[in-house]
Design a protein around this motif. Structure first.
Motif, PDB file in Angstrom:
ATOM      1  N   SER B 333       0.827  -1.212   0.000  1.00 47.97           N
ATOM      2  CA  SER B 333       0.000   0.000   0.000  1.00 47.97           C
ATOM      3  C   SER B 333       0.856   1.255   0.000  1.00 47.97           C
ATOM      4  O   SER B 333       1.981   1.265   0.516  1.00 47.97           O
ATOM      5  CB  SER B 333      -0.950  -0.010   1.202  1.00 47.97           C
ATOM      6  OG  SER B 333      -0.216  -0.257   2.368  1.00 47.97           O
ATOM      7  N   LYS B 334       0.291   2.292  -0.584  1.00 53.07           N
ATOM      8  CA  LYS B 334       1.005   3.573  -0.662  1.00 53.07           C
ATOM      9  C   LYS B 334       1.042   4.205   0.726  1.00 53.07           C
ATOM     10  O   LYS B 334       0.100   4.080   1.496  1.00 53.07           O
ATOM     11  CB  LYS B 334       0.261   4.521  -1.605  1.00 53.07           C
ATOM     12  CG  LYS B 334       0.362   4.146  -3.052  1.00 53.07           C
ATOM     13  CD  LYS B 334      -0.214   5.280  -3.891  1.00 53.07           C
ATOM     14  CE  LYS B 334      -0.457   4.830  -5.309  1.00 53.07           C
ATOM     15  NZ  LYS B 334      -1.613   3.982  -5.503  1.00 53.07           N
ATOM     16  N   ILE B 335       2.120   4.914   0.974  1.00 58.44           N
ATOM     17  CA  ILE B 335       2.157   5.612   2.254  1.00 58.44           C
ATOM     18  C   ILE B 335       1.345   6.908   2.122  1.00 58.44           C
ATOM     19  O   ILE B 335       1.109   7.393   1.016  1.00 58.44           O
ATOM     20  CB  ILE B 335       3.605   5.912   2.729  1.00 58.44           C
ATOM     21  CG1 ILE B 335       4.281   6.994   1.879  1.00 58.44           C
ATOM     22  CG2 ILE B 335       4.450   4.665   2.721  1.00 58.44           C
ATOM     23  CD1 ILE B 335       5.548   7.516   2.540  1.00 58.44           C
ATOM     24  N   CYS B 336       0.925   7.464   3.235  1.00 57.72           N
ATOM     25  CA  CYS B 336       0.111   8.682   3.166  1.00 57.72           C
ATOM     26  C   CYS B 336       1.030   9.897   2.997  1.00 57.72           C
ATOM     27  O   CYS B 336       2.229   9.846   3.249  1.00 57.72           O
ATOM     28  CB  CYS B 336      -0.754   8.821   4.409  1.00 57.72           C
ATOM     29  SG  CYS B 336       0.209   9.090   5.898  1.00 57.72           S
ATOM     30  N   ASP B 337       0.414  11.005   2.562  1.00 55.40           N
ATOM     31  CA  ASP B 337       1.193  12.228   2.313  1.00 55.40           C
ATOM     32  C   ASP B 337       1.917  12.700   3.560  1.00 55.40           C
ATOM     33  O   ASP B 337       3.052  13.166   3.493  1.00 55.40           O
ATOM     34  CB  ASP B 337       0.251  13.352   1.829  1.00 55.40           C
ATOM     35  CG  ASP B 337      -0.244  13.051   0.434  1.00 55.40           C
ATOM     36  OD1 ASP B 337       0.505  12.408  -0.328  1.00 55.40           O
ATOM     37  OD2 ASP B 337      -1.384  13.444   0.114  1.00 55.40           O
ATOM     38  N   LEU B 340       4.992  10.677   4.174  1.00 54.27           N
ATOM     39  CA  LEU B 340       6.003  10.974   3.154  1.00 54.27           C
ATOM     40  C   LEU B 340       6.683  12.314   3.448  1.00 54.27           C
ATOM     41  O   LEU B 340       7.912  12.436   3.395  1.00 54.27           O
ATOM     42  CB  LEU B 340       5.371  10.985   1.757  1.00 54.27           C
ATOM     43  CG  LEU B 340       6.327  11.340   0.620  1.00 54.27           C
ATOM     44  CD1 LEU B 340       7.463  10.309   0.502  1.00 54.27           C
ATOM     45  CD2 LEU B 340       5.609  11.441  -0.709  1.00 54.27           C
ATOM     46  N   ASN B 341       5.882  13.319   3.763  1.00 52.30           N
ATOM     47  CA  ASN B 341       6.454  14.643   4.042  1.00 52.30           C
ATOM     48  C   ASN B 341       7.381  14.612   5.242  1.00 52.30           C
ATOM     49  O   ASN B 341       8.429  15.256   5.259  1.00 52.30           O
ATOM     50  CB  ASN B 341       5.339  15.668   4.292  1.00 52.30           C
ATOM     51  CG  ASN B 341       4.690  16.047   2.979  1.00 52.30           C
ATOM     52  OD1 ASN B 341       5.327  15.952   1.925  1.00 52.30           O
ATOM     53  ND2 ASN B 341       3.432  16.436   3.028  1.00 52.30           N
ATOM     54  N   LYS B 389       7.752  10.609  -4.985  1.00 51.14           N
ATOM     55  CA  LYS B 389       6.292  10.503  -4.797  1.00 51.14           C
ATOM     56  C   LYS B 389       5.960   9.195  -4.094  1.00 51.14           C
ATOM     57  O   LYS B 389       6.742   8.248  -4.135  1.00 51.14           O
ATOM     58  CB  LYS B 389       5.606  10.545  -6.159  1.00 51.14           C
ATOM     59  CG  LYS B 389       5.807  11.867  -6.872  1.00 51.14           C
ATOM     60  CD  LYS B 389       5.029  11.906  -8.178  1.00 51.14           C
ATOM     61  CE  LYS B 389       5.041  13.290  -8.798  1.00 51.14           C
ATOM     62  NZ  LYS B 389       6.392  13.827  -9.025  1.00 51.14           N
ATOM     63  N   LYS B 390       4.766   9.159  -3.508  1.00 49.43           N
ATOM     64  CA  LYS B 390       4.404   7.961  -2.729  1.00 49.43           C
ATOM     65  C   LYS B 390       4.302   6.719  -3.611  1.00 49.43           C
ATOM     66  O   LYS B 390       4.574   5.612  -3.164  1.00 49.43           O
ATOM     67  CB  LYS B 390       3.138   8.184  -1.916  1.00 49.43           C
ATOM     68  CG  LYS B 390       1.973   8.724  -2.657  1.00 49.43           C
ATOM     69  CD  LYS B 390       0.894   9.135  -1.662  1.00 49.43           C
ATOM     70  CE  LYS B 390      -0.269   9.747  -2.412  1.00 49.43           C
ATOM     71  NZ  LYS B 390      -1.297  10.233  -1.511  1.00 49.43           N
ATOM     72  N   GLU B 391       3.922   6.936  -4.890  1.00 47.15           N
ATOM     73  CA  GLU B 391       3.849   5.794  -5.807  1.00 47.15           C
ATOM     74  C   GLU B 391       5.240   5.181  -5.994  1.00 47.15           C
ATOM     75  O   GLU B 391       5.399   3.961  -6.074  1.00 47.15           O
ATOM     76  CB  GLU B 391       3.309   6.220  -7.183  1.00 47.15           C
ATOM     77  CG  GLU B 391       1.855   6.658  -7.210  1.00 47.15           C
ATOM     78  CD  GLU B 391       1.644   8.072  -6.669  1.00 47.15           C
ATOM     79  OE1 GLU B 391       2.636   8.800  -6.493  1.00 47.15           O
ATOM     80  OE2 GLU B 391       0.473   8.434  -6.394  1.00 47.15           O
TER      81      GLU B 391
END
Lengths: 415, 410
Positions: B333-337, B340-341, B389-391
């Protein structure tokens, strides 16, 4: 020589600021609370360190302290000693106000709950196991402190706590009392290292800390031990060691005394490197010891001077003990030549200069020296060591290296 | 923010060495790194590499080892040796005013080593005891077995020192090692000094130009076949109160690969900082450990990920399951913004803050001596930090974290 400023807010909070024009990106915010394990009760130890963990578990306005710090690109950590609890953040220099905000919030609004306490107790117990159990010689520090200090001296136990049961027994009430008593502006020293205008630092300090009120507190001072005690030899057996080891421990003076500096150089002269006198004699020439080490356990009110010798298995511990004692008496009698003295002074100078280049270390030491008496002493450390002569060291060593000031621990392999 | 990576001045020397000089503005200490590449693949080389800090001081043509210890310490010189599989670094820190004495000592260390037999015998005797002592430390056992299991015990990377290596070590072995490795044709020199010390650097340049030591350079190309690495499970049982868990895998890229900075992100999210997922789940939620980390190491032609912790031993198996679960979450699963920030800021600040430490320029640079465009690596690194980017995090996790991990439990 560092340019350092100091000012005190009306509520007693001390702020030390070192303007470093070479810092292009980063800054350090350090806050030292004048409370450590020495302020604990001997039958309930470990609170100072456990409390340090709880300081990261959220306050009224900041639910996740580490999240806020990471989010601005900071790193933070803390450590507890017998004398103090110290917290620091290294962060981008344009984010310094975040450190003021987070530290002021947890100084007056810490949110302590039983759930958080239970979690941190378990974490600390795992830390306790990691440090002391399963390792050869892992318990030696605890035994040394217990032997060397008297019942009334609260340097007698390890910072993390005397044992796991003590940590389990700490209640939410104990924690709240600790916070109320010791986490106050007039029991704290902030130091900042960064490239700022002094007025900016003053404004931020005033804005974030001036309204915080004090509670009553009283710091404990550890009273020095009287020399003249019974011969104290303790034998402990452990299976997880190969070489029997003898520890000889002498009580010495407070950190800022001239005697401390002399005993520190004395330790370096004895075993600081492989050309040192004790190493040459006992490891190289007599071939009795696998290793020999002299060092100081540094505490603000009264420290310890320790010699630790790991012996080959064909050597008897009693004999090794006598040989160490005789060798030291002999060394003190003959003194040191100028070359030896200059050697340890040069090594010490390099070490101090090296530490000063690290801004986290510098910020912490500024707070520490202020706690001990005066931040300006930080700039005088090298001079303090360079003024010492061989005669000074030998006179000082004679004062402390006495049988009636010595505890001996035999750490023996359990066959 | 001043994020400019400082580049050194380069002076190629006629004797085959290279000098790289960093001039910085806030130090009164000078640092010299001598970097030698390793070239052999046998027990002696491992052993001598490992023990070089002591062996280098085992007696000289006109000085005993004690004399040299005395001199080194008299001038407050701090010598430090880092042993890596692929290269070794001998570092000298010293106070600027002792430069002439440092040159005198370095000359002796590099060109007149004679490894006195008595000193060597004494050293071997002590070392054998030390090896026995070390073997009682669970961390040491964990490290030894990790290498063996990770790389295979017969490979250059997986070999660990045996008692017999120490017993058999001879003066001849050390001389051979010196000839081949501690050799001015095999040496790169990095100097870090105050910006006002231009003359000091010129003095060092003259010194290194004249000095000659070592005879040959037999560089073997040390390429590890990552397909030969076994994936295994290994469990040493004892009566300890805690267990030590190592989990990891080999990854087929190194720091020169364009994905590497992105892999730093993936590793940081997993277990590379205090707020990492492993810390949150195993320490803050489950309370099974005081500390857990995942570490990314880059070697010549591959990298490794190593997850390491001391655990409450009753929860070792459960912890392994949790670690796999966290790895799978990053893969699936992608991590959330927000996360990531946070990680972006953390990695960027770590990097940028480190540039305020004067000796870090040379610390970074020494890893990149083989790269011609050193600056390009950092440009790629900075671009990744700013633009990832998270992708991409998920793609990189799928690419490199997926698969089996070796497990070592002590």
């Amino acid at each position: 020589m560092f340019k350092i400023y100091k000012y005190v807010l009306p509520n007693g909070l001390i702020i030390i600021f070192n303007k470093d024009k070479y810092l292009k990106n980063s800054a350090v915010f350090n806050i030292l609370y004048k409370v450590g394990s020495k302020d604990e009760n001997f039958n309930k130890t470990g609170i100072a360190h456990l409390f340090e963990h709880l300081m990261f578990c959220g306050s009224k306005n900041i639910t996740d302290y580490d999240h806020i710090v990471s989010n601005i690109g900071g790193i933070n950590n803390a450590f507890t000693s017998q004398d103090y609890t110290n917290y620091y953040i290294e962060l981008p220099n344009n984010k310094i106000e975040t450190a003021f905000y987070t530290e002021s919030d947890r100084m007056c609004n810490l949110n302590i709950t039983k759930d958080k306490l239970d979690i941190q107790k378990k974490v600390v117990i795992e830390e306790f196991k990691q440090i002391y159990f399963d390792k050869p010689y892992g318990l030696s520090d605890s035994i040394i402190l217990d032997m060397a200090y008297d019942k009334y001296q609260s340097y007698k136990w390890n910072v993390i706590g005397k044992n796991i049961d003590h940590i389990y027994s700490i209640s939410i009430f104990d924690i709240k009392e600790w916070y109320k008593k010791y986490y106050n502006p007039n029991n704290a020293i902030i130091s900042i290292v960064g490239n700022y205008d002094i007025h900016y630092i003053y404004e931020l300090s005033y804005k974030w800390f001036n309204k915080i009120e004090n509670n009553f507190f009283s710091n404990k001072k550890v009273v020095k031990k009287n020399i003249n005690k019974k011969l104290n030899v303790v034998k402990k057996q452990y299976s997880k060691i190969i070489n029997n080891t003898v520890y000889k421990i002498w009580n010495i003076d407070e950190r800022l005394s001239k005697n401390f500096y002399m005993m520190h150089l004395f330790a370096e002269l004895l075993s600081g490197d492989k050309s040192s006198k004790l190493y040459q004699s006992l490891v190289i020439n007599k071939n009795m010891f696998l290793n020999i080490d002299a060092y100081i356990i540094e505490s603000i009110d009264c420290g310890l001077f320790v010699i630790e010798g790991k012996i080959y298995n064909n050597i008897k511990l009693d004999h090794a003990n006598i040989v160490i004692s005789n060798e030291i008496i002999n060394i003190i009698k003959n003194g040191f030549n100028n070359f030896e003295i200059k050697k340890v002074q040069n090594q010490t100078e390099l070490r101090i200069l090296f530490n000063q280049m690290n801004i986290i270390e510098r910020a912490f030491e500024l707070s520490l020296f202020e706690m001990m008496g005066n931040y300006e002493l930080y700039n005088k450390e090298i001079d303090n060591y360079n003024q010492i002569t061989s005669e000074n060291i030998c006179e000082c060593a004679k004062k402390f290296i006495k049988d009636n000031n010595c505890s001996t621990l035999y750490y023996i392999k359990n066959e | 923010m001043n994020n400019k990576i400082l580049l050194p001045e380069h002076y190629p020397l006629q004797n085959g060495s290279n000098i790289f000089a960093f001039f910085i503005n806030n130090t009164s200490i000078t640092k010299i790194d001598l970097i030698f590449y390793n070239c052999y693949n046998d027990g002696n080389t491992f052993l001598i590499n490992k023990c070089l800090k002591d062996l280098i001081l085992l007696g000289f043509k006109n000085h005993s080892s004690t004399d040299i210890y005395r001199l080194i310490n008299y001038y407050g010189i701090n010598t430090y040796i880092e042993n890596y599989k692929e290269y070794i670094i001998i570092t000298f820190y010293f106070i600027d005013r002792y430069i002439n004495n440092v040159l005198y000592i370095m000359n002796i260390l590099l060109s007149s080593a004679s490894f006195l037999q008595n000193d060597l015998n004494k050293y071997k005797y002590q070392s054998i005891y030390n090896l026995y002592n070390k073997a009682l430390y669970p961390e040491y056992l964990s490290k030894l077995n990790r290498k063996k299991i990770f790389f295979g015990k017969k490979t250059f990377y997986g070999y660990t020192i045996q008692l017999k290596d120490m017993i058999n070590l001879s003066r001849k072995d050390i001389f051979t090692y010196y000839d081949n490795i501690i050799n001015n044709k095999n040496c790169n020199i990095i100097i870090t000094s105050n910006e006002n010390n231009y003359n000091l650097v010129q003095k060092l340049k003259l010194f290194f130009e004249k000095i000659s030591y070592g005879n040959n350079t037999l560089i073997k190309n040390l390429i590890f076949d990552i397909n030969s690495a076994p994936i295994d499970k290994y469990h040493i049982k004892n009566d300890n109160i805690q267990s030590i868990l190592s989990m990891g895998k080999i990854i087929n890229i190194n720091y020169l690969h364009e994905d590497y900075p992105k892999l730093i992100f993936v590793n940081t999210i997993l277990g590379g900082y205090f707020n990492s997922r492993l810390m949150m789940s195993l320490r803050e939620k489950m309370k099974y450990t005081y500390d857990i980390t995942s570490n990314l190491y880059s070697f010549k032609n591959f990298s490794t990920i190593l997850i390491y912790c001391f655990l409450n031993k009753h929860y070792t198996k459960k912890s392994i399951a949790i670690i796999y679960n966290e790895i799978n979450k990053i893969i699936n699963s992608k991590i959330c913004d927000e996360e990531l920030n946070k990680v972006k800021k953390y990695i960027y600040s770590q990097y940028i803050n480190s540039l305020d430490y004067p000796f870090n320029f040379s610390n970074y640079f020494k890893r990149f001596l083989s790269i011609k465009d050193y600056n390009k690596y950092y440009t790629n690194f900075e671009n990744t930090i700013n633009g990832i980017k998270k992708e991409e995090i998920q793609i990189i996790a799928q690419k490199y974290l997926y698969g089996k991990y070796y497990e070592i439990i002590i």
